[in-house]
Design a protein around this motif. Structure first.
Motif, short mmCIF file in Angstrom:
data_model
loop_
_atom_site.label_atom_id
_atom_site.label_comp_id
_atom_site.label_asym_id
_atom_site.label_seq_id
_atom_site.Cartn_x
_atom_site.Cartn_y
_atom_site.Cartn_z
N ASN A 172 -7.65 -13.55 -11.49
CA ASN A 172 -6.38 -13.51 -10.79
C ASN A 172 -6.17 -12.12 -10.20
O ASN A 172 -6.23 -11.12 -10.93
CB ASN A 172 -5.24 -13.85 -11.74
N VAL A 173 -5.93 -12.06 -8.89
CA VAL A 173 -5.89 -10.80 -8.16
C VAL A 173 -4.48 -10.53 -7.64
O VAL A 173 -3.83 -11.42 -7.07
CB VAL A 173 -6.89 -10.82 -6.98
N TRP A 174 -4.03 -9.31 -7.82
CA TRP A 174 -2.73 -8.83 -7.33
C TRP A 174 -2.99 -7.85 -6.19
O TRP A 174 -3.65 -6.82 -6.38
CB TRP A 174 -1.99 -8.14 -8.47
N LEU A 175 -2.52 -8.18 -4.97
CA LEU A 175 -2.69 -7.31 -3.80
C LEU A 175 -1.36 -6.63 -3.49
O LEU A 175 -0.42 -7.30 -3.04
CB LEU A 175 -3.17 -8.12 -2.59
N ASP A 176 -1.29 -5.34 -3.74
CA ASP A 176 -0.07 -4.59 -3.47
C ASP A 176 -0.38 -3.10 -3.54
O ASP A 176 -1.12 -2.67 -4.42
CB ASP A 176 1.02 -4.93 -4.50
#
Length: 102
Positions: free
Chosen positions: A2-6
């Motif tokens: 699970n990837v968080w792009l921020d």
């Protein structure tokens, strides 16, 4: 994975990897193994945009090179959110169409 792009917000629980640029996210998606990704739109001067990632997903779904991925949008940018949502709706439609083909 699970990837968080921020580029600003800290990664919440439930995510495995925090990336800050569109290019990093696209590279991970290209390699496979991403089950879910949450997108911010505005990623700073050098980071690109979440819209670039949404377009990459749309194109990959269209040409059958990307497997379906759960995508969430957490951007506060209303115009960017709308553009990303449209590209992702197209991706979902293509994934659905492609899964019906033998």
């Amino acid at each position: 994975m699970n990837v968080w792009l921020d580029d600003e917000r800290p990664m919440p629980q439930g995510y495995d990897l925090h990336v800050q640029t569109a290019q990093e996210a696209i590279q991970l998606l290209s390699q496979g193994g991403v089950a879910r990704i949450s997108l911010d739109h505005d990623l700073g001067e050098q980071g690109g945009t979440g819209y670039e990632v949404a377009c990459f997903l749309e194109q990959g779904a269209y040409n059958g090179t990307l497997q379906p991925v759960e995508v969430l949008i957490h951007s506060a940018n209303p115009v960017g959110r709308m553009r990303m949502a449209q590209a992702l709706e197209n991706a979902r439609r293509h994934w659905k169409i492609n899964s019906l083909q033998p």
